[in-house]
Motif scaffolding. Structure first.
Motif, PDB file in Angstrom:
ATOM      1  N   TRP A 149     -43.982  40.459  31.681  1.00 27.45           N
ATOM      2  CA  TRP A 149     -44.981  40.825  30.684  1.00 27.45           C
ATOM      3  C   TRP A 149     -45.955  39.658  30.501  1.00 27.45           C
ATOM      4  N   TYR A 150     -47.057  39.923  29.830  1.00 28.73           N
ATOM      5  CA  TYR A 150     -48.105  38.902  29.720  1.00 28.73           C
ATOM      6  C   TYR A 150     -48.586  38.772  28.287  1.00 28.73           C
ATOM      7  N   GLN A 151     -48.623  37.531  27.793  1.00 31.15           N
ATOM      8  CA  GLN A 151     -49.154  37.290  26.448  1.00 31.15           C
ATOM      9  C   GLN A 151     -50.451  36.488  26.542  1.00 31.15           C
ATOM     10  N   PRO A 152     -51.515  36.981  25.886  1.00 29.19           N
ATOM     11  CA  PRO A 152     -52.815  36.311  25.981  1.00 29.19           C
ATOM     12  C   PRO A 152     -52.836  34.916  25.366  1.00 29.19           C
ATOM     13  N   GLN A 153     -53.668  34.082  25.948  1.00 31.11           N
ATOM     14  CA  GLN A 153     -53.993  32.765  25.411  1.00 31.11           C
ATOM     15  C   GLN A 153     -55.500  32.767  25.185  1.00 31.11           C
ATOM     16  N   VAL A 154     -55.906  32.291  24.012  1.00 26.88           N
ATOM     17  CA  VAL A 154     -57.277  32.502  23.570  1.00 26.88           C
ATOM     18  C   VAL A 154     -57.982  31.164  23.327  1.00 26.88           C
ATOM     19  N   CYS A 155     -59.255  31.104  23.688  1.00 27.87           N
ATOM     20  CA  CYS A 155     -60.083  29.941  23.361  1.00 27.87           C
ATOM     21  C   CYS A 155     -60.444  30.024  21.878  1.00 27.87           C
ATOM     22  N   LYS A 194     -62.443  34.053  23.375  1.00 28.17           N
ATOM     23  CA  LYS A 194     -62.203  34.696  24.674  1.00 28.17           C
ATOM     24  C   LYS A 194     -60.770  34.497  25.161  1.00 28.17           C
ATOM     25  N   VAL A 195     -60.257  35.489  25.877  1.00 33.21           N
ATOM     26  CA  VAL A 195     -58.959  35.333  26.537  1.00 33.21           C
ATOM     27  C   VAL A 195     -59.169  34.475  27.778  1.00 33.21           C
ATOM     28  N   ALA A 208     -60.458  42.828  39.703  1.00 31.87           N
ATOM     29  CA  ALA A 208     -61.009  43.564  38.561  1.00 31.87           C
ATOM     30  C   ALA A 208     -62.129  42.776  37.870  1.00 31.87           C
ATOM     31  N   GLY A 209     -62.420  41.567  38.390  1.00 34.70           N
ATOM     32  CA  GLY A 209     -63.532  40.794  37.848  1.00 34.70           C
ATOM     33  C   GLY A 209     -63.142  39.778  36.790  1.00 34.70           C
ATOM     34  N   TYR A 210     -61.874  39.686  36.482  1.00 34.62           N
ATOM     35  CA  TYR A 210     -61.428  38.710  35.474  1.00 34.62           C
ATOM     36  C   TYR A 210     -61.114  37.374  36.147  1.00 34.62           C
ATOM     37  N   THR A 211     -62.156  36.694  36.574  1.00 32.51           N
ATOM     38  CA  THR A 211     -61.953  35.460  37.344  1.00 32.51           C
ATOM     39  C   THR A 211     -61.739  34.244  36.439  1.00 32.51           C
ATOM     40  N   GLY A 212     -61.984  34.430  35.128  1.00 32.80           N
ATOM     41  CA  GLY A 212     -61.834  33.294  34.213  1.00 32.80           C
ATOM     42  C   GLY A 212     -60.495  33.251  33.504  1.00 32.80           C
ATOM     43  N   GLN A 270     -56.049  47.499  30.114  1.00 28.14           N
ATOM     44  CA  GLN A 270     -56.615  48.196  28.967  1.00 28.14           C
ATOM     45  C   GLN A 270     -56.934  47.187  27.869  1.00 28.14           C
ATOM     46  N   TYR A 271     -56.003  46.269  27.645  1.00 30.64           N
ATOM     47  CA  TYR A 271     -56.195  45.231  26.630  1.00 30.64           C
ATOM     48  C   TYR A 271     -57.416  44.365  26.964  1.00 30.64           C
ATOM     49  N   LEU A 272     -57.494  43.931  28.214  1.00 26.72           N
ATOM     50  CA  LEU A 272     -58.600  43.052  28.608  1.00 26.72           C
ATOM     51  C   LEU A 272     -59.953  43.750  28.475  1.00 26.72           C
ATOM     52  N   LYS A 273     -59.956  45.053  28.712  1.00 26.94           N
ATOM     53  CA  LYS A 273     -61.197  45.826  28.609  1.00 26.94           C
ATOM     54  C   LYS A 273     -61.750  45.793  27.196  1.00 26.94           C
ATOM     55  N   THR A 274     -60.829  45.766  26.227  1.00 27.24           N
ATOM     56  CA  THR A 274     -61.253  45.832  24.825  1.00 27.24           C
ATOM     57  C   THR A 274     -61.369  44.454  24.175  1.00 27.24           C
ATOM     58  N   THR A 275     -61.216  43.394  24.977  1.00 28.52           N
ATOM     59  CA  THR A 275     -61.274  42.040  24.432  1.00 28.52           C
ATOM     60  C   THR A 275     -62.246  41.203  25.247  1.00 28.52           C
ATOM     61  N   LYS A 276     -62.791  40.177  24.601  1.00 27.89           N
ATOM     62  CA  LYS A 276     -63.664  39.244  25.343  1.00 27.89           C
ATOM     63  C   LYS A 276     -62.831  38.407  26.292  1.00 27.89           C
ATOM     64  N   SER A 277     -63.302  38.265  27.524  1.00 29.81           N
ATOM     65  CA  SER A 277     -62.598  37.351  28.436  1.00 29.81           C
ATOM     66  C   SER A 277     -63.570  36.762  29.434  1.00 29.81           C
TER      67      SER A 277
END
Ligand code: C2E
Ligand code: MG
Ligand code: MG
Ligand code: MG
Length: 278
Positions: free
Chosen positions: A43-49, A54-55, A108-112, A271-278
């Protein structure tokens, strides 16, 4: 009389101990079998700036689902896996999954977004560890800097020379390293200086204690220590907006905790990443 009492106590203790060991053995057998049948999940838990919201990362966390529902806590089964050596195979699988996910994130384009993986001592002791991480990165064509290894102070203190040597090879390859649960492990500060680190993860206990002065004092001291050593800091276990604010005011760059999100399965991540800044 006193002697008899002692003996009785001992027998009681002994029986309890035997039951406990039997339970662990049964659990280990079940863990091994579930692992072999591909029942473990990452599973994956976000880390945020903290500045931009942003994630910027995800911590990969193992989940062991039970047929009767619920999960066995990693705090229970990871030590078993470490003790038995099974963590070598499980850790390998975790790395593979994490690198595969990094590849999918890139597509999917989430290179950051980077992924942090927890690494146990037996993995470091294994002679092929460094090579297996490098192989994995090459197999999935992952940018090395997007993989971060999390090690605890206890891992370092167990065999500092071996750990430092392995980390130096991984660092030379471009992989990032974070020290996990920092502040609870009594590690010698001289080792902190010798370790090729990128980030310090402030242990959750110091974030939890913000009502009292001590927790925030220690958290702030760790942030300043990081700044002096040129290391980024991330606060674990941020659960409230107030904690987030305090930690950010201290100069801590990143946060992780239930305020943002709990760990989620791979199927929910996009789905989560789509609805959050990253
Ligand atoms: P950790 O590496 O310190 O991971 C952070 C733990 O804190 C996770 O527990 C996470 O769910 C929890 N957490 C995150 N935010 C909050 C919060 O705001 N409040 C509270 N109360 N808890 C929060 P989890 O997933 O139960 O993992 C426990 C430990 O098991 C991890 O601690 C790590 O040491 C170990 N672990 C998990 N996955 C792996 C793995 O793949 N390999 C190894 N070697 N160890 C792992
Ligand atoms: Mg961790
Ligand atoms: Mg931690
Ligand atoms: Mg912790």
């Amino acid at each position: 009389r006193a002697k008899k009492h002692l003996v009785q106590n001992f027998e009681y203790y002994d029986a309890q101990m035997e039951t406990m060991m039997m339970e662990r053995l049964v659990m280990l057998r079940s863990l091994r079998s579930d692992f072999q049948r591909n029942k473990l999940q990452l599973w994956y838990q976000p880390q945020v700036c903290l500045k931009t919201g942003k994630v910027i990362g995800l911590e990969a966390l193992l989940r062991w689902p039970q047929t009767e529902g619920g999960f066995v806590s990693p705090a229970t089964f990871i030590p078993l896996a470490e003790y038995s050596g099974l963590i070598i195979e499980i850790g390998d699988w975790v790395l593979q999954q994490a690198c595969l996910m990094l590849q999918q994130l890139t597509h999917a384009g989430y290179t950051g977004v980077r992924i942090a993986v927890n690494v146990s001592m037996p993995q470091f002791r294994h002679h092929r560890f460094v090579q297996s991480v490098i192989d994995c990165i090459e197999q999935y064509q992952v940018e090395p800097a997007r993989l971060e290894l999390e090690i605890t102070e206890s891992v370092v203190m167990d065999d500092p020379k071996a750990v430092i040597a392995a980390l130096e090879q991984l660092k030379a390859f471009g992989i990032k390293v974070a020290i996990d649960d920092f502040g609870i492990g009594f590690s010698s500060l001289s080792y902190l200086q010798q370790l090729p680190l990128d980030r310090i993860k402030i242990d959750r206990t110091f974030i939890k204690d913000f009502q009292g002065v001590t927790g925030s004092l220690i958290a702030e001291t760790i942030v300043h220590l990081g700044q002096k050593l040129g290391l980024a800091t991330i606060a674990e276990g941020i659960e409230t907006a107030e904690q987030q604010q305090l930690v950010a005011a201290m100069g801590c760059e990143e946060g992780q905790g239930f305020l943002y999100a709990q760990a989620m399965p791979a199927t929910e991540l996009f789905q989560y990443l789509k609805t959050t800044k990253s």
